[in-house]
Design a protein around this motif. Sequence first.
Motif, PDB file in Angstrom:
ATOM      1  N   PHE A   1      30.603  33.728  43.899  1.00  0.00           N
ATOM      2  CA  PHE A   1      31.419  32.966  43.096  1.00  0.00           C
ATOM      3  C   PHE A   1      32.799  33.053  44.345  1.00  0.00           C
ATOM      4  CE2 PHE A   1      29.237  35.327  39.888  1.00  0.00           C
ATOM      5  CZ  PHE A   1      28.727  34.055  39.434  1.00  0.00           C
ATOM      6  N   ASN A   2      32.707  33.220  45.564  1.00  0.00           N
ATOM      7  CA  ASN A   2      33.884  33.118  46.508  1.00  0.00           C
ATOM      8  C   ASN A   2      34.954  33.934  46.151  1.00  0.00           C
ATOM      9  OD1 ASN A   2      32.687  32.153  48.752  1.00  0.00           O
ATOM     10  ND2 ASN A   2      32.625  30.041  47.809  1.00  0.00           N
ATOM     11  N   LEU A   3      35.295  34.840  45.322  1.00  0.00           N
ATOM     12  CA  LEU A   3      36.443  35.602  44.970  1.00  0.00           C
ATOM     13  C   LEU A   3      36.901  36.439  46.046  1.00  0.00           C
ATOM     14  CD1 LEU A   3      35.316  36.257  41.262  1.00  0.00           C
ATOM     15  CD2 LEU A   3      36.904  34.627  41.818  1.00  0.00           C
ATOM     16  N   ARG A   4      37.297  35.843  47.069  1.00  0.00           N
ATOM     17  CA  ARG A   4      37.780  36.667  48.152  1.00  0.00           C
ATOM     18  C   ARG A   4      38.868  35.522  48.927  1.00  0.00           C
ATOM     19  NH1 ARG A   4      33.182  35.043  52.719  1.00  0.00           N
ATOM     20  NH2 ARG A   4      32.194  33.715  51.621  1.00  0.00           N
ATOM     21  N   GLU A   5      39.520  36.172  49.761  1.00  0.00           N
ATOM     22  CA  GLU A   5      40.462  35.503  50.496  1.00  0.00           C
ATOM     23  C   GLU A   5      39.763  34.324  51.384  1.00  0.00           C
ATOM     24  OE1 GLU A   5      44.467  37.854  50.947  1.00  0.00           O
ATOM     25  OE2 GLU A   5      42.742  38.886  51.805  1.00  0.00           O
ATOM     26  N   PRO A   6      39.977  33.309  51.909  1.00  0.00           N
ATOM     27  CA  PRO A   6      41.289  32.421  51.449  1.00  0.00           C
ATOM     28  C   PRO A   6      41.129  31.754  50.069  1.00  0.00           C
ATOM     29  CG  PRO A   6      40.150  31.212  53.085  1.00  0.00           C
ATOM     30  CD  PRO A   6      39.468  32.576  52.738  1.00  0.00           C
ATOM     31  N   HIS A   7      39.915  31.798  49.399  1.00  0.00           N
ATOM     32  CA  HIS A   7      39.633  31.043  48.052  1.00  0.00           C
ATOM     33  C   HIS A   7      40.607  31.493  47.014  1.00  0.00           C
ATOM     34  CE1 HIS A   7      36.318  29.325  50.237  1.00  0.00           C
ATOM     35  NE2 HIS A   7      36.084  30.521  50.690  1.00  0.00           N
ATOM     36  N   VAL A   8      40.810  32.818  46.817  1.00  0.00           N
ATOM     37  CA  VAL A   8      41.744  33.219  46.018  1.00  0.00           C
ATOM     38  C   VAL A   8      42.924  34.277  46.591  1.00  0.00           C
ATOM     39  CG1 VAL A   8      40.098  33.241  44.383  1.00  0.00           C
ATOM     40  CG2 VAL A   8      40.193  35.263  45.544  1.00  0.00           C
ATOM     41  N   SER A   9      43.841  34.804  45.881  1.00  0.00           N
ATOM     42  CA  SER A   9      44.842  35.588  46.171  1.00  0.00           C
ATOM     43  C   SER A   9      44.287  36.869  46.700  1.00  0.00           C
ATOM     44  CB  SER A   9      46.156  35.673  45.311  1.00  0.00           C
ATOM     45  OG  SER A   9      45.603  36.291  44.357  1.00  0.00           O
ATOM     46  N   HIS A  10      44.975  37.686  47.593  1.00  0.00           N
ATOM     47  CA  HIS A  10      44.629  38.856  47.794  1.00  0.00           C
ATOM     48  C   HIS A  10      44.519  40.060  46.615  1.00  0.00           C
ATOM     49  CE1 HIS A  10      44.044  42.619  49.902  1.00  0.00           C
ATOM     50  NE2 HIS A  10      44.750  43.269  49.285  1.00  0.00           N
ATOM     51  N   PHE A  11      45.617  39.572  45.778  1.00  0.00           N
ATOM     52  CA  PHE A  11      45.426  40.493  44.467  1.00  0.00           C
ATOM     53  C   PHE A  11      44.189  40.051  43.525  1.00  0.00           C
ATOM     54  CE2 PHE A  11      46.476  40.803  39.838  1.00  0.00           C
ATOM     55  CZ  PHE A  11      46.816  41.919  39.948  1.00  0.00           C
ATOM     56  N   THR A  12      43.950  38.973  43.420  1.00  0.00           N
ATOM     57  CA  THR A  12      42.725  38.417  42.709  1.00  0.00           C
ATOM     58  C   THR A  12      41.530  39.052  43.337  1.00  0.00           C
ATOM     59  OG1 THR A  12      43.976  36.380  41.936  1.00  0.00           O
ATOM     60  CG2 THR A  12      41.477  36.563  41.757  1.00  0.00           C
ATOM     61  N   GLN A  13      41.516  38.852  44.705  1.00  0.00           N
ATOM     62  CA  GLN A  13      40.061  39.515  45.395  1.00  0.00           C
ATOM     63  C   GLN A  13      39.869  40.953  44.849  1.00  0.00           C
ATOM     64  OE1 GLN A  13      39.620  38.810  49.644  1.00  0.00           O
ATOM     65  NE2 GLN A  13      40.074  41.008  49.798  1.00  0.00           N
ATOM     66  N   GLU A  14      41.194  41.758  45.084  1.00  0.00           N
ATOM     67  CA  GLU A  14      41.114  43.299  44.893  1.00  0.00           C
ATOM     68  C   GLU A  14      40.663  43.493  43.288  1.00  0.00           C
ATOM     69  OE1 GLU A  14      40.991  45.510  47.127  1.00  0.00           O
ATOM     70  OE2 GLU A  14      41.215  44.040  48.382  1.00  0.00           O
ATOM     71  N   ILE A  15      41.271  42.940  42.366  1.00  0.00           N
ATOM     72  CA  ILE A  15      40.921  42.960  41.071  1.00  0.00           C
ATOM     73  C   ILE A  15      39.436  42.633  40.704  1.00  0.00           C
ATOM     74  CG2 ILE A  15      41.339  42.268  38.682  1.00  0.00           C
ATOM     75  CD1 ILE A  15      43.297  44.057  39.576  1.00  0.00           C
ATOM     76  N   SER A  16      38.890  41.439  41.340  1.00  0.00           N
ATOM     77  CA  SER A  16      37.567  41.203  40.956  1.00  0.00           C
ATOM     78  C   SER A  16      36.651  41.981  41.966  1.00  0.00           C
ATOM     79  CB  SER A  16      37.376  39.515  41.611  1.00  0.00           C
ATOM     80  OG  SER A  16      37.440  39.603  42.886  1.00  0.00           O
ATOM     81  N   ASP A  17      37.014  42.645  42.926  1.00  0.00           N
ATOM     82  CA  ASP A  17      36.166  43.643  43.714  1.00  0.00           C
ATOM     83  C   ASP A  17      36.197  44.805  42.816  1.00  0.00           C
ATOM     84  OD1 ASP A  17      35.729  41.923  45.859  1.00  0.00           O
ATOM     85  OD2 ASP A  17      37.098  43.104  47.258  1.00  0.00           O
ATOM     86  N   PHE A  18      37.134  45.406  42.183  1.00  0.00           N
ATOM     87  CA  PHE A  18      37.121  46.565  41.511  1.00  0.00           C
ATOM     88  C   PHE A  18      36.078  46.401  39.998  1.00  0.00           C
ATOM     89  CE2 PHE A  18      38.798  49.093  37.927  1.00  0.00           C
ATOM     90  CZ  PHE A  18      38.523  50.251  38.289  1.00  0.00           C
ATOM     91  N   LEU A  19      36.545  45.268  39.552  1.00  0.00           N
ATOM     92  CA  LEU A  19      35.714  45.009  38.098  1.00  0.00           C
ATOM     93  C   LEU A  19      34.297  44.553  38.451  1.00  0.00           C
ATOM     94  CD1 LEU A  19      38.274  42.536  36.374  1.00  0.00           C
ATOM     95  CD2 LEU A  19      37.894  45.000  35.929  1.00  0.00           C
ATOM     96  N   ALA A  20      33.722  43.997  39.554  1.00  0.00           N
ATOM     97  CA  ALA A  20      32.597  43.439  39.784  1.00  0.00           C
ATOM     98  C   ALA A  20      31.883  45.091  40.262  1.00  0.00           C
ATOM     99  CB  ALA A  20      32.426  42.596  40.808  1.00  0.00           C
ATOM    100  N   GLY A  21      32.424  45.427  41.303  1.00  0.00           N
ATOM    101  CA  GLY A  21      31.844  46.573  42.053  1.00  0.00           C
ATOM    102  C   GLY A  21      32.013  47.962  41.267  1.00  0.00           C
ATOM    103  N   MET A  22      33.113  48.266  41.106  1.00  0.00           N
ATOM    104  CA  MET A  22      33.405  49.591  40.445  1.00  0.00           C
ATOM    105  C   MET A  22      33.039  49.735  38.896  1.00  0.00           C
ATOM    106  SD  MET A  22      34.018  51.693  43.020  1.00  0.00           S
ATOM    107  CE  MET A  22      34.152  53.084  41.976  1.00  0.00           C
ATOM    108  N   ILE A  23      33.383  48.631  38.195  1.00  0.00           N
ATOM    109  CA  ILE A  23      33.181  48.821  36.663  1.00  0.00           C
ATOM    110  C   ILE A  23      31.787  48.227  36.495  1.00  0.00           C
ATOM    111  CG2 ILE A  23      34.096  48.060  34.670  1.00  0.00           C
ATOM    112  CD1 ILE A  23      35.735  50.146  36.062  1.00  0.00           C
ATOM    113  N   LEU A  24      31.371  46.765  36.770  1.00  0.00           N
ATOM    114  CA  LEU A  24      30.219  46.412  36.143  1.00  0.00           C
ATOM    115  C   LEU A  24      28.951  46.974  36.976  1.00  0.00           C
ATOM    116  CD1 LEU A  24      28.755  44.301  34.549  1.00  0.00           C
ATOM    117  CD2 LEU A  24      29.243  42.630  36.059  1.00  0.00           C
ATOM    118  N   GLY A  25      29.238  47.191  38.414  1.00  0.00           N
ATOM    119  CA  GLY A  25      28.234  47.537  39.239  1.00  0.00           C
ATOM    120  C   GLY A  25      27.820  48.934  38.645  1.00  0.00           C
TER     121      GLY A  25
END
Length: 176
Positions: free
Chosen positions: A114-138
Amino acid sequence: MPSPTQKALAKVPGPLRPFLVQHRSLVKFLLVGGTCFVLTLAINYALRFSICQSKPVVALTIATALATVVSYLLNRQWSFRSEGSHKEAIPFIVVSALAVGVNDLPLLASRYLFNLREPHVSHFTQEISDFLAGMILGTLVAMAFRYWAMKKFVFTTQRADEELQDATAEPVGPRH
């Protein structure tokens, strides 16, 4: 002499006792999982803010693997009360390796599908999506997989006498 389990159950409100007795291995598994989640979180972010800054999947994999060792020890001794043999070590390693992969899949999808990483999204969005995808959903998906697989393939021999003793023991504490 009441066991520690009986003493702990005496402090639980009456309506919850049957549920806790019936699902005690699940409750213990969830307590171990919560402890290991906090450990994974701490290790993951320690790595992400130091040596794995550009490698979030590697940081999560290392953190999950280390917490898995702690999980094995706690689950073996407490949650599933396995008998003294170490015959479950190889199935545990296989299940755990699969679970680490399951845990990484949402983060991999978030970052690279889904390319939820910089430069496609802001650093804040990247970190939130990493946390939600990796730490919570995973973690949630891997937890469900681990619980099922541990009961089915790893910790298959519980001490029946202790289980029966815990389930049939007289409740400790004041009677109403």
